[in-house]
Design a protein around this motif. Structure first.
Motif, PDB file in Angstrom:
ATOM      1  N   LYS A   1       0.872  -1.120   0.056  1.00 54.15           N
ATOM      2  CA  LYS A   1       0.056   0.040  -0.191  1.00 54.15           C
ATOM      3  C   LYS A   1       1.085   1.274   0.020  1.00 54.15           C
ATOM      4  O   LYS A   1       0.575   2.435  -0.477  1.00 54.15           O
ATOM      5  N   TYR A   2       2.141   1.121   0.639  1.00 59.97           N
ATOM      6  CA  TYR A   2       2.912   2.421   0.979  1.00 59.97           C
ATOM      7  C   TYR A   2       4.121   2.158   0.231  1.00 59.97           C
ATOM      8  O   TYR A   2       5.126   2.721   0.341  1.00 59.97           O
ATOM      9  N   TRP A   3       4.193   1.657  -0.947  1.00 67.12           N
ATOM     10  CA  TRP A   3       5.354   1.525  -1.807  1.00 67.12           C
ATOM     11  C   TRP A   3       6.092   2.682  -2.138  1.00 67.12           C
ATOM     12  O   TRP A   3       7.292   2.767  -2.463  1.00 67.12           O
ATOM     13  N   TRP A   4       5.299   3.726  -2.291  1.00 70.12           N
ATOM     14  CA  TRP A   4       6.110   5.004  -2.789  1.00 70.12           C
ATOM     15  C   TRP A   4       6.652   5.596  -1.865  1.00 70.12           C
ATOM     16  O   TRP A   4       7.605   6.379  -1.975  1.00 70.12           O
ATOM     17  N   LEU A   5       6.707   4.918  -0.434  1.00 71.04           N
ATOM     18  CA  LEU A   5       7.672   5.676   0.499  1.00 71.04           C
ATOM     19  C   LEU A   5       8.949   5.060   0.231  1.00 71.04           C
ATOM     20  O   LEU A   5      10.103   6.119   0.665  1.00 71.04           O
ATOM     21  N   GLY A   6       9.134   4.034  -0.185  1.00 72.98           N
ATOM     22  CA  GLY A   6      10.639   3.661  -0.559  1.00 72.98           C
ATOM     23  C   GLY A   6      11.107   4.398  -1.974  1.00 72.98           C
ATOM     24  O   GLY A   6      12.153   4.796  -1.768  1.00 72.98           O
ATOM     25  N   VAL A   7      10.050   4.544  -2.913  1.00 71.72           N
ATOM     26  CA  VAL A   7      10.667   5.616  -3.702  1.00 71.72           C
ATOM     27  C   VAL A   7      11.017   6.778  -3.325  1.00 71.72           C
ATOM     28  O   VAL A   7      12.185   7.307  -3.840  1.00 71.72           O
ATOM     29  N   LEU A   8      10.028   7.520  -2.632  1.00 73.19           N
ATOM     30  CA  LEU A   8      10.598   8.623  -1.852  1.00 73.19           C
ATOM     31  C   LEU A   8      11.714   8.679  -1.044  1.00 73.19           C
ATOM     32  O   LEU A   8      12.590   9.677  -1.139  1.00 73.19           O
ATOM     33  N   LYS A   9      11.851   7.774  -0.351  1.00 72.59           N
ATOM     34  CA  LYS A   9      13.249   7.486   0.491  1.00 72.59           C
ATOM     35  C   LYS A   9      14.527   7.590  -0.636  1.00 72.59           C
ATOM     36  O   LYS A   9      15.542   8.291  -0.329  1.00 72.59           O
ATOM     37  N   GLY A  10      14.351   6.909  -1.688  1.00 77.00           N
ATOM     38  CA  GLY A  10      15.184   6.738  -2.520  1.00 77.00           C
ATOM     39  C   GLY A  10      15.641   7.954  -3.364  1.00 77.00           C
ATOM     40  O   GLY A  10      17.057   8.304  -3.686  1.00 77.00           O
ATOM     41  N   ILE A  11      14.636   8.909  -3.848  1.00 76.56           N
ATOM     42  CA  ILE A  11      14.960  10.312  -4.108  1.00 76.56           C
ATOM     43  C   ILE A  11      15.742  11.096  -3.191  1.00 76.56           C
ATOM     44  O   ILE A  11      16.517  11.791  -3.670  1.00 76.56           O
ATOM     45  N   VAL A  12      15.207  10.853  -2.296  1.00 80.39           N
ATOM     46  CA  VAL A  12      15.814  11.955  -0.938  1.00 80.39           C
ATOM     47  C   VAL A  12      17.278  11.495  -1.027  1.00 80.39           C
ATOM     48  O   VAL A  12      18.419  12.328  -0.773  1.00 80.39           O
ATOM     49  N   PHE A  13      17.659  10.131  -0.981  1.00 89.03           N
ATOM     50  CA  PHE A  13      19.050   9.614  -0.710  1.00 89.03           C
ATOM     51  C   PHE A  13      19.895  10.200  -1.958  1.00 89.03           C
ATOM     52  O   PHE A  13      21.009  10.467  -1.996  1.00 89.03           O
ATOM     53  N   ILE A  14      19.176  10.188  -3.201  1.00 85.21           N
ATOM     54  CA  ILE A  14      19.727  10.618  -4.576  1.00 85.21           C
ATOM     55  C   ILE A  14      20.131  11.888  -4.284  1.00 85.21           C
ATOM     56  O   ILE A  14      21.392  12.479  -4.816  1.00 85.21           O
ATOM     57  N   ILE A  15      19.286  12.713  -3.925  1.00 81.82           N
ATOM     58  CA  ILE A  15      19.440  14.212  -4.009  1.00 81.82           C
ATOM     59  C   ILE A  15      20.532  14.382  -3.006  1.00 81.82           C
ATOM     60  O   ILE A  15      21.387  15.212  -3.229  1.00 81.82           O
ATOM     61  N   LEU A  16      20.519  13.850  -1.632  1.00 81.21           N
ATOM     62  CA  LEU A  16      21.665  14.071  -0.650  1.00 81.21           C
ATOM     63  C   LEU A  16      22.987  13.607  -1.247  1.00 81.21           C
ATOM     64  O   LEU A  16      24.075  14.204  -1.247  1.00 81.21           O
ATOM     65  N   ALA A  17      23.015  12.366  -2.301  1.00 81.38           N
ATOM     66  CA  ALA A  17      24.534  12.106  -2.834  1.00 81.38           C
ATOM     67  C   ALA A  17      24.906  13.207  -3.723  1.00 81.38           C
ATOM     68  O   ALA A  17      26.070  13.409  -3.746  1.00 81.38           O
ATOM     69  N   PHE A  18      24.048  13.927  -4.512  1.00 80.39           N
ATOM     70  CA  PHE A  18      24.253  14.932  -5.419  1.00 80.39           C
ATOM     71  C   PHE A  18      24.618  16.058  -4.701  1.00 80.39           C
ATOM     72  O   PHE A  18      25.742  16.811  -5.207  1.00 80.39           O
ATOM     73  N   PHE A  19      24.253  16.435  -3.480  1.00 77.30           N
ATOM     74  CA  PHE A  19      24.634  17.350  -2.527  1.00 77.30           C
ATOM     75  C   PHE A  19      26.210  17.065  -1.979  1.00 77.30           C
ATOM     76  O   PHE A  19      26.977  17.999  -2.156  1.00 77.30           O
ATOM     77  N   VAL A  20      26.479  16.011  -1.654  1.00 76.95           N
ATOM     78  CA  VAL A  20      27.761  15.628  -1.244  1.00 76.95           C
ATOM     79  C   VAL A  20      28.690  15.682  -2.444  1.00 76.95           C
ATOM     80  O   VAL A  20      29.880  16.230  -2.391  1.00 76.95           O
ATOM     81  N   PHE A  21      28.338  15.409  -3.737  1.00 80.52           N
ATOM     82  CA  PHE A  21      29.307  15.416  -4.715  1.00 80.52           C
ATOM     83  C   PHE A  21      29.629  16.754  -5.137  1.00 80.52           C
ATOM     84  O   PHE A  21      30.657  17.233  -5.545  1.00 80.52           O
ATOM     85  N   ARG A  22      28.486  17.768  -4.969  1.00 76.57           N
ATOM     86  CA  ARG A  22      28.645  18.968  -5.507  1.00 76.57           C
ATOM     87  C   ARG A  22      29.166  20.017  -4.392  1.00 76.57           C
ATOM     88  O   ARG A  22      29.876  21.149  -4.741  1.00 76.57           O
ATOM     89  N   HIS A  23      29.242  19.580  -3.085  1.00 72.60           N
ATOM     90  CA  HIS A  23      29.419  20.452  -1.934  1.00 72.60           C
ATOM     91  C   HIS A  23      30.455  19.689  -1.042  1.00 72.60           C
ATOM     92  O   HIS A  23      29.886  19.483   0.138  1.00 72.60           O
ATOM     93  N   PRO A  24      31.514  19.025  -1.478  1.00 71.40           N
ATOM     94  CA  PRO A  24      32.252  18.179  -0.597  1.00 71.40           C
ATOM     95  C   PRO A  24      32.756  19.088   0.694  1.00 71.40           C
ATOM     96  O   PRO A  24      32.999  18.419   1.592  1.00 71.40           O
ATOM     97  N   LEU A  25      33.177  20.053   0.773  1.00 74.81           N
ATOM     98  CA  LEU A  25      33.427  21.036   1.972  1.00 74.81           C
ATOM     99  C   LEU A  25      32.478  21.021   3.001  1.00 74.81           C
ATOM    100  O   LEU A  25      32.878  20.745   3.964  1.00 74.81           O
ATOM    101  N   ASP A  26      31.159  21.254   2.533  1.00 70.22           N
ATOM    102  CA  ASP A  26      30.008  21.365   3.495  1.00 70.22           C
ATOM    103  C   ASP A  26      29.778  20.104   4.020  1.00 70.22           C
ATOM    104  O   ASP A  26      29.463  19.866   5.158  1.00 70.22           O
TER     105      ASP A  26
END
Length: 177
Positions: free
Chosen positions: A6-31
């Protein structure tokens, strides 16, 4: 299983948040290093306190419990240093982590001989691990660019992989229409 479907979309949402966080890490290594400095400082404090308590707990059982105490004191000192000024800590993370890895590698190497005397079957792996950890620590400590890129890159790749697999898992739970 019904709840997951029923809540399959929560896993997708979690994945999207992790991917955004990964791009933040790659883009802002000093932060990323600043946040990591705070996290590592808290971790060092916690492990230092636990190792100090643990060393006194096993002092009657382990003849070389003093080494555990020394490791705990070093972790505690590193934690205090990291948390006292996170900006300076962030700039020195590769050096400090490298030195810490070298010290831990040496401890593991030395402990392997005690494990051999105690009859631990995989004591050789401890020895090899100690050597590899020490070499890796040396490489990070004395090549700051490599250290910064290593720490932030592996963190970013880990977050990216977690995100992708969370999305795949989420869509896998989606009910068939």
């Amino acid at each position: 299983m019904e709840f997951s479907n029923k809540y399959w979309w929560l896993g997708v949402l979690k994945g999207i948040v992790f991917i955004i966080l990964a791009f933040f890490v790659f883009r802002h290594p000093l932060d990323t290093l600043l946040g990591l400095a705070i996290y590592i400082g808290i971790s060092f404090l916690f492990t230092g306190i636990m190792e100090i308590i643990g060393s006194f707990t096993i002092s009657k059982l382990a003849p070389k419990w003093g080494w555990i105490l020394v490791g705990g004191i070093l972790d505690l000192i590193f934690g205090i240093i990291f948390l006292s000024n996170p900006l300076i800590s962030a700039s020195t993370i590769p050096f400090v982590i490298g030195i810490w890895l070298m010290i831990r590698g040496i401890f593991l190497f030395v402990d392997s001989f005690g494990a051999k005397k105690s009859g631990v079957p995989n004591w050789g792996l401890m020895m090899i691990g100690g050597i590899i950890i020490s070499i890796f620590g040396y490489s990070i400590s004395f090549n700051m660019l490599m250290g910064v890129l290593t720490v932030t890159s592996w963190m970013g790749f880990g977050l990216l992989i977690i995100g992708l697999f969370s999305i795949i898992e989420g869509f896998g739970l989606k009910p068939k229409s």
